[in-house]
Structure formats: C-alpha cells, structure tokens
Design a protein around this motif. Sequence first.
Motif, mmCIF file in Angstrom:
data_model
loop_
_atom_site.group_PDB
_atom_site.id
_atom_site.type_symbol
_atom_site.label_atom_id
_atom_site.label_comp_id
_atom_site.label_asym_id
_atom_site.label_seq_id
_atom_site.Cartn_x
_atom_site.Cartn_y
_atom_site.Cartn_z
ATOM 1 N N THR A 162 -2.766 -16.926 3.295
ATOM 2 C CA THR A 162 -3.179 -17.371 4.635
ATOM 3 C C THR A 162 -4.165 -16.386 5.247
ATOM 4 O OG1 THR A 162 -1.358 -16.202 5.723
ATOM 5 C CG2 THR A 162 -0.932 -18.478 5.072
ATOM 6 N N GLU A 200 -12.922 -5.472 2.767
ATOM 7 C CA GLU A 200 -12.812 -4.032 3.001
ATOM 8 C C GLU A 200 -12.139 -3.818 4.351
ATOM 9 O OE1 GLU A 200 -13.427 -1.621 0.896
ATOM 10 O OE2 GLU A 200 -13.833 -3.259 -0.490
ATOM 11 N N ILE A 201 -11.561 -2.655 4.529
ATOM 12 C CA ILE A 201 -11.024 -2.288 5.834
ATOM 13 C C ILE A 201 -12.168 -1.595 6.575
ATOM 14 C CG2 ILE A 201 -9.259 -0.929 7.028
ATOM 15 C CD1 ILE A 201 -8.067 -3.119 5.274
ATOM 16 N N GLY A 238 -5.587 -13.720 7.863
ATOM 17 C CA GLY A 238 -4.888 -12.670 8.610
ATOM 18 C C GLY A 238 -4.552 -13.094 10.032
ATOM 19 N N LYS A 296 -11.273 -13.896 -2.537
ATOM 20 C CA LYS A 296 -12.124 -12.819 -2.056
ATOM 21 C C LYS A 296 -11.265 -11.768 -1.353
ATOM 22 C CE LYS A 296 -16.278 -13.102 0.455
ATOM 23 N NZ LYS A 296 -16.973 -14.052 1.335
ATOM 24 N N SER A 324 2.775 -1.721 -4.279
ATOM 25 C CA SER A 324 1.350 -1.471 -4.180
ATOM 26 C C SER A 324 0.694 -2.607 -4.949
ATOM 27 C CB SER A 324 0.997 -0.125 -4.800
ATOM 28 O OG SER A 324 -0.402 -0.074 -4.960
ATOM 29 N N ASP A 353 1.117 3.238 -2.205
ATOM 30 C CA ASP A 353 0.349 4.306 -2.879
ATOM 31 C C ASP A 353 -0.412 5.184 -1.876
ATOM 32 O OD1 ASP A 353 -1.030 1.574 -2.852
ATOM 33 O OD2 ASP A 353 -2.757 2.895 -3.084
ATOM 34 N N LEU A 354 -0.589 4.700 -0.645
ATOM 35 C CA LEU A 354 -1.346 5.485 0.339
ATOM 36 C C LEU A 354 -0.455 6.349 1.230
ATOM 37 C CD1 LEU A 354 -3.967 2.828 1.581
ATOM 38 C CD2 LEU A 354 -4.285 4.655 -0.095
ATOM 39 N N LYS A 382 0.819 -1.218 0.000
ATOM 40 C CA LYS A 382 0.000 0.000 0.000
ATOM 41 C C LYS A 382 0.852 1.267 0.000
ATOM 42 C CE LYS A 382 -3.747 -2.381 2.434
ATOM 43 N NZ LYS A 382 -5.018 -2.248 3.113
ATOM 44 N N HIS A 395 -10.918 -10.205 8.210
ATOM 45 C CA HIS A 395 -10.660 -11.647 8.130
ATOM 46 C C HIS A 395 -11.417 -12.302 6.977
ATOM 47 C CE1 HIS A 395 -8.008 -11.905 11.563
ATOM 48 N NE2 HIS A 395 -8.728 -10.897 12.033
ATOM 49 N N THR A 396 -11.104 -11.824 5.791
ATOM 50 C CA THR A 396 -11.783 -12.288 4.591
ATOM 51 C C THR A 396 -11.336 -13.698 4.198
ATOM 52 O OG1 THR A 396 -11.828 -9.997 3.914
ATOM 53 C CG2 THR A 396 -12.351 -11.632 2.225
ATOM 54 N N LYS A 405 -2.906 -9.367 1.192
ATOM 55 C CA LYS A 405 -2.330 -10.634 0.732
ATOM 56 C C LYS A 405 -3.117 -11.194 -0.457
ATOM 57 C CE LYS A 405 -2.951 -12.381 4.882
ATOM 58 N NZ LYS A 405 -3.495 -11.180 5.534
ATOM 59 N N HIS A 419 -1.161 -9.336 8.868
ATOM 60 C CA HIS A 419 -2.446 -8.975 9.471
ATOM 61 C C HIS A 419 -3.586 -9.052 8.451
ATOM 62 C CE1 HIS A 419 -0.964 -7.720 13.287
ATOM 63 N NE2 HIS A 419 -0.432 -6.573 12.913
ATOM 64 N N SER A 420 -4.782 -9.190 8.945
ATOM 65 C CA SER A 420 -5.955 -9.127 8.078
ATOM 66 C C SER A 420 -6.046 -7.733 7.451
ATOM 67 C CB SER A 420 -7.215 -9.412 8.898
ATOM 68 O OG SER A 420 -8.347 -9.259 8.089
HETATM 69 N N1 LIG Z 1 -4.703 1.494 -1.651
HETATM 70 C C1 LIG Z 1 -4.392 0.192 -1.622
HETATM 71 N N2 LIG Z 1 -5.286 -0.685 -1.146
HETATM 72 C C2 LIG Z 1 -4.943 -1.988 -1.135
HETATM 73 C C3 LIG Z 1 -3.693 -2.443 -1.612
HETATM 74 N N3 LIG Z 1 -3.638 -3.793 -1.456
HETATM 75 C C4 LIG Z 1 -4.829 -4.146 -0.920
HETATM 76 N N4 LIG Z 1 -5.620 -3.073 -0.719
HETATM 77 C C5 LIG Z 1 -6.992 -3.068 -0.142
HETATM 78 O O1 LIG Z 1 -6.929 -3.580 1.185
HETATM 79 C C6 LIG Z 1 -8.147 -4.261 1.489
HETATM 80 C C7 LIG Z 1 -7.861 -5.640 2.066
HETATM 81 O O2 LIG Z 1 -7.238 -6.454 1.090
HETATM 82 P P1 LIG Z 1 -7.210 -8.059 1.151
HETATM 83 O O3 LIG Z 1 -6.432 -8.490 -0.044
HETATM 84 O O4 LIG Z 1 -8.546 -8.626 1.342
HETATM 85 O O5 LIG Z 1 -6.349 -8.289 2.471
HETATM 86 P P2 LIG Z 1 -5.874 -9.692 3.121
HETATM 87 O O6 LIG Z 1 -4.495 -9.460 3.618
HETATM 88 O O7 LIG Z 1 -6.063 -10.794 2.155
HETATM 89 O O8 LIG Z 1 -6.877 -9.844 4.370
HETATM 90 P P3 LIG Z 1 -7.423 -11.189 5.105
HETATM 91 O O9 LIG Z 1 -7.844 -12.156 4.059
HETATM 92 O O10 LIG Z 1 -8.556 -10.693 5.928
HETATM 93 O O11 LIG Z 1 -6.283 -11.686 5.934
HETATM 94 C C8 LIG Z 1 -8.966 -4.281 0.197
HETATM 95 O O12 LIG Z 1 -9.912 -3.240 0.266
HETATM 96 C C9 LIG Z 1 -7.922 -4.013 -0.872
HETATM 97 O O13 LIG Z 1 -8.481 -3.391 -2.009
HETATM 98 C C10 LIG Z 1 -2.753 -1.463 -2.116
HETATM 99 O O14 LIG Z 1 -1.637 -1.743 -2.525
HETATM 100 N N5 LIG Z 1 -3.173 -0.168 -2.081
#
Ligand SMILES: Nc1nc2c(ncn2[C@@H]2O[C@H](COP(=O)(O)OP(=O)(O)OP(=O)(O)O)[C@@H](O)[C@H]2O)c(=O)[nH]1
Length: 304
Positions: free
Chosen positions: A230, A201-202, A232, A198, A156, A128-129, A126, A211-212, A184, A179-180
């Motif tokens: 894996t 959202e945060i 989160g 899947k 990103s 980009d943020l 991330k 915890h998607t 990932k 972390h979730s």
């Molecule tokens: N701005 C931005 N958002 C991101 C980036 N990577 C992921 N996101 C956002 O972060 C949120 C969570 O992303 P996931 O891919 O579901 O995260 P995860 O690590 O798989 O989470 P769990 O499965 O819950 O462990 C989503 O809304 C994504 O769009 C990034 O590089 N930049």
Amino acid sequence: MKGIVLRSTGSFYDVRTGDGLHVVCKVRGKIRLEEIRESNPVAVGDHVVVDTQNKIGSITEILPRKNHILRQSAKRSGHAHVLAANVDQALLMVTLAFPRTSLGFIDRFLVSAEAFGIPQTLVFNKKDLLNEEGLEYQAALMDLYSHIGMGAIAISAKADDLSEIREILKGKTTLLAGHSGVGKSTLLNALDPRINQKVGEISDFSEKGTHTTTFAEMFDIGEHTFVIDTPGIKEWGLVDMNAQELSDYFPEMRDLRLECKYGSRCLHVNEPKCAIIPAVEKGDIAITRYESYLSMLSGKDNRK
Ligand SMILES: Nc1nc2c(ncn2[C@@H]2O[C@H](COP(=O)(O)OP(=O)(O)OP(=O)(O)O)[C@@H](O)[C@H]2O)c(=O)[nH]1
Ligand SMILES: [Mg+2]
Ligand SMILES: [Zn+2]
C-alpha cells in the motif's frame, strides 16, 4: 465471471479472473453507488463479477465482503477510503530508524484494525540500522505488544532471510501498511524476485519517505498467499466511534473495564473506582498505551 481485484488506480482496476487471466476493468452496470459512502466503491481484495466481452472489462457486481479496513482522513471527518477488503491480517510495518514511527501512530492503527476485527502484527523493519540501545528499546516494544496479544517481529527487509515473516504470511491474505519509506515495497521485492515494486529513497532533509508506491496492489507470493502493498500512510485518523467504545479496542483494557464502578460508562480518566487507572499505576497497562488512549479520547491530537 468471478474475479479478484489486484490493483486499483481509482478509475481502472486490474482483476484476476477465475481462469487466471488479468483483465483491466472499469466499474459499470448495476452497482448501486449511492449505497456506498466511501470514496472508492471497489477496493483491492474485493471479489467481483466481471463482464469480459470487451477489451476493457466491466465490474458489474461486488460480492459481499468478509471485512474491510477503512482509512479515515485525519483532517476531514467522514471522508473514508477503503484500503483493502477481505484480508486475514494486517501487518503494520514500522521502524525505529528512519522514518521513525511514533507510538501514537502505531496505537491508532492497531485500534482501527481491532475495530474492524482484523488481527495485527507489528513488523519492526531496518533492524540493521539500530545500535545496541536501539535494539534494546525495540525488544522492549516487541515485548509490550506481544504481551497484549499482537504479533511482533523484527526484520531487515534488506539483509534477512525472512523465513519468520514468510511463516506469518503463509496461506493468508495480508495487508501491509505503514509510513512512506519504512520498507514495505523492499520487503515484497525480497519475498519474491518476480515482484518489481519501485523502491524510494529517504529524503536527507526530512528523513521521510517520498511516497514511492502510489496505488495499493495485491501480489500472489505463494499458494493461497497474497500480500497487499500500500502507499505510505502519513496520518491515521480514527474511524467514528463513541468515547465509551474506545477502550474495547485496547485488548489490555477490554476485560478489565467491566470492573470499573461505572461499567461501560467509565472513560477511565478520573472516575472513582475505575479499574483501569490503578492498573496503569501498577504497570500492568503500559503508560504509553494509556497515553495513546487518552490522546485518542481527547481527539485533539488525531494527526500523529
Ligand atoms: N538499511 C535498511 N534500509 C531499508 C530496509 N528496508 C528498506 N530500506 C530502504 O528504505 C527506503 C524506502 O524503502 P521502500 O521499500 O520504498 O519503502 P515503502 O514503505 O515502500 O515506501 P512508500 O512506497 O513510499 O510507502 C529504500 O531506500 C530502501 O532501500 C532495511 O531493512 N534496512
Ligand atoms: Mg512502497
Ligand atoms: Zn474505568
């Protein structure tokens, strides 16, 4: 027939057999469960022997593991779960945006991977943020960790071409943890359009992930290239180790500790003629790493 476990839901396992078929299996037969102390006898990445005569196959044997990484419950000591087996490296995905990863969590994970002999890379996602200040801090942390021999890259998952991370993954089996909500599953989807994990959202309220992803799953993203997505991790408890052993898993302390007056008995807290403490004072060992060390040593704060 031999196969490899791609996914585990706790009672069922998706196994890819030597001839490329995917078979849903249960654990049956001669596996001696009493010898296994972890809560899951079969983990993603395990090489197994399966009997595929019936519609639901049977895992009858787990072949010896090259390695494994255990997730220790931070609350209940002695309660461990095999996160994955037979991996070449662990990628810890972190972010300085949301949900921000603490240095304590990073260091705990790295110490565990080190204790299991698994090479580690930090992936700062991330980017980009981040504003300029955030990017500077991220660069300083990447410096810190690469200086002590770990890989560190910033990406990103949403906006990059990802060629750098593809290079790191190429030809290896990689555990992707974090972390979730760090991204990932987003990364996996971006690496291979056939993967359709899947993405969550945060939460606006807690700025945490939701915890998607609920089960570990291994994906084939290229020749001899596998990545394990894996669920989160909220907390990372340390595997059982004695206090004297801990600094062995901090690469920047490992060699220096031989120079402590009390040798391997020195815990580097306030002992006379300790070699570590002056190195921290001089800045050769990062203060944040030493703080993580002390926190793990005290064991009081093992739920970061
Ligand atoms: N701005 C931005 N958002 C991101 C980036 N990577 C992921 N996101 C956002 O972060 C949120 C969570 O992303 P996931 O891919 O579901 O995260 P995860 O690590 O798989 O989470 P769990 O499965 O819950 O462990 C989503 O809304 C994504 O769009 C990034 O590089 N930049
Ligand atoms: Mg996910
Ligand atoms: Zn010492």
